[in-house]
Design an enzyme around this catalytic site. Sequence first.
Site, PDB file in Angstrom:
ATOM      1  N   CYS B 129      47.198  43.964  52.586  1.00  0.00           N
ATOM      2  CA  CYS B 129      46.166  45.276  50.998  1.00  0.00           C
ATOM      3  C   CYS B 129      44.964  44.627  50.230  1.00  0.00           C
ATOM      4  O   CYS B 129      44.321  46.309  50.244  1.00  0.00           O
ATOM      5  CB  CYS B 129      47.527  45.261  50.116  1.00  0.00           C
ATOM      6  SG  CYS B 129      47.565  43.125  49.436  1.00  0.00           S
ATOM      7  N   GLN B 156      43.625  41.471  41.473  1.00  0.00           N
ATOM      8  CA  GLN B 156      44.636  41.471  42.290  1.00  0.00           C
ATOM      9  C   GLN B 156      45.739  42.005  41.205  1.00  0.00           C
ATOM     10  O   GLN B 156      46.135  41.451  40.587  1.00  0.00           O
ATOM     11  CB  GLN B 156      44.363  41.283  43.669  1.00  0.00           C
ATOM     12  CG  GLN B 156      43.524  41.400  44.511  1.00  0.00           C
ATOM     13  CD  GLN B 156      43.820  40.015  46.024  1.00  0.00           C
ATOM     14  OE1 GLN B 156      43.092  38.926  46.162  1.00  0.00           O
ATOM     15  NE2 GLN B 156      45.101  40.104  46.646  1.00  0.00           N
ATOM     16  N   HIS B 242      44.906  47.749  43.289  1.00  0.00           N
ATOM     17  CA  HIS B 242      44.616  45.628  43.381  1.00  0.00           C
ATOM     18  C   HIS B 242      42.335  46.722  43.486  1.00  0.00           C
ATOM     19  O   HIS B 242      42.566  48.016  43.581  1.00  0.00           O
ATOM     20  CB  HIS B 242      43.718  45.318  44.946  1.00  0.00           C
ATOM     21  CG  HIS B 242      45.120  44.825  45.328  1.00  0.00           C
ATOM     22  ND1 HIS B 242      46.298  44.378  44.036  1.00  0.00           N
ATOM     23  CD2 HIS B 242      45.419  44.267  46.314  1.00  0.00           C
ATOM     24  CE1 HIS B 242      46.894  43.457  44.637  1.00  0.00           C
ATOM     25  NE2 HIS B 242      46.796  42.858  45.976  1.00  0.00           N
TER      26      HIS B 242
END
Lengths: 338, 338
Positions: B129, B156, B242
């Site tokens: 990600c 994050q 994030h």
Amino acid sequence: MRTYHVAIAGATGAVGAELLRLLETREFPLESLRLLASERSAGRSLAFRGRSHRVELLSEDSFRGIDIAFFSAGGSRSRQFAPPAVAAGALVIDNSSAFRMDPAVPLVIPEINAADIRDHRGIIANPNCSTIVLLMAIAPLRNLAPVRRIVASTYQAASGAGAQAMQELLDQTHETLHERPIVPRVFPHPIAFNLFSHNTAIDETGYNEEERKMIFESRKILHDPALRITATCIRVPVVRAHSESVNIEFAPGRRPSVDAIRTALAEFPGVALVDDRQANHFPMPIEASGRDEVLVGRIRPDLSNEDAIDLFLSGDQILKGAALNAIQIAEAWMRMKG
Amino acid sequence: MRTYHVAIAGATGAVGAELLRLLETREFPLESLRLLASERSAGRSLAFRGRSHRVELLSEDSFRGIDIAFFSAGGSRSRQFAPPAVAAGALVIDNSSAFRMDPAVPLVIPEINAADIRDHRGIIANPNCSTIVLLMAIAPLRNLAPVRRIVASTYQAASGAGAQAMQELLDQTHETLHERPIVPRVFPHPIAFNLFSHNTAIDETGYNEEERKMIFESRKILHDPALRITATCIRVPVVRAHSESVNIEFAPGRRPSVDAIRTALAEFPGVALVDDRQANHFPMPIEASGRDEVLVGRIRPDLSNEDAIDLFLSGDQILKGAALNAIQIAEAWMRMKG
């Protein structure tokens, strides 16, 4: 031992509260203590050494007989009331940004440039919180090798915007957990479970005020006008300790070993090394909160640049980032006077 | 139009839920849908297109007749069950890290390297990600000038550690607000009003697993083995998007103008420019959450390096960081087949 008449302008704020607590716990040699605030807070009473002290209205006449005046009431009040305080014979230790870049005003982190205190003309400026916690990690490294460039990204706590901002973080979080609508009051954006670019004005370069402070104050404190710094300042939903992710580039071929860096940091007064790779234990704001030391760790050679390292740090924004550093300036000044 | 028999391994997780929602909202050409999970979750029912679907136990026999199998059940289950799925004739789109660095497995962000899909031998890997949201901002800039070095610091969200981690953030925050003691279960450290270095193993270089993914996956996706990247990955008390603070160095003398960068980002599919200096409005996780686009802004020339810029971005970790990118890989593959 000589004792001092001390005033606190901005006694009822978040930094004022810590100044009071530190004067008490560090057994500061007080002859008297005068608490000052603006109209909104004057008249309240604050406890100090077991006694109640009434908060007086801050005015130009507040400083007669005062030896040391701590200012933490915002830039405009510092600009208005610091000159009369100096005229009355007080040493002003100013926590605002009003005088920091004035060439006639020393900007001091006592562990780093206490000697600059000697050049004061009545005012000594306390640096910005993000600058202080950054330089507490940089200064020990400069003793190992020249530092050429710094790339810093901050994770800044609500406390940097004052007591009301800390309360807003808690209140907004409570409302969000209960799925009730929130209305930002202190911050321009929601802070609960969110983060955002620091809420200071952005100039034509694209940098905001907080980032410019980190750049220009660092150069002044370190006496290194050529130091290259870029910073991105971000507000995060943390109560009172600032963290920073920092990439540090040394002079070509001069990168110290991780062991040498760890030793230099561990031995530097005001720094605590928190760098346990096995336990995955590194600086965290909840562990930095309430501590005098800036926590530094995650130290490693940068895989992208053979002259650079990365590290991560956390420091209590109200303590070393503000109140503690101001008290330490006063203590260093008293020692210099003998 | 051709329709497909689709399976989801890990249907009951946070990414599985978004995969289901996206198959529905994007009108994916489904012939059938098979939901799979491990012992703990098999037997549950999930709603899809107004009907209840029973979740079956994931086994080596789950993939007979399946055309496309999305895997989001962790690396060990991918390693165990992806090969039998491929043997049964399915295209595996794997969200775990199990096969990402395998030279025989394409690692794909469709907006960037969709052409790599053609080289697959049954498995296509979905990148990490943090890597995806970073490269969505980097790829448009590489169309303007060569990118030489990236210094990234991440912010994050809890979602990266799964649905239980998101719940832990909310529960712990609730307990903390009520001044009750908390016991971390999913994360190794408290996450409420705190942040910490990413909780993955640290190797002998000092980098953690998440940071190594950002470095090595980026080089593979961009086909640029010489790209220099350093990253510091930090977990913050945010639910599901994030953010990253990124310093980007171009080839000497090739730094594009801020206007050229803004245009390139705004025109890139999957990116939304959020860069309003007047309103102090930049990418924020609460605005990125639930959005397909990665938000990019705070674009400015780096005052410390004439070849570099700084920017800030936020992207939904579960969407573009995982489920959406996986669905887009399937859609790109279907288009290639014609």
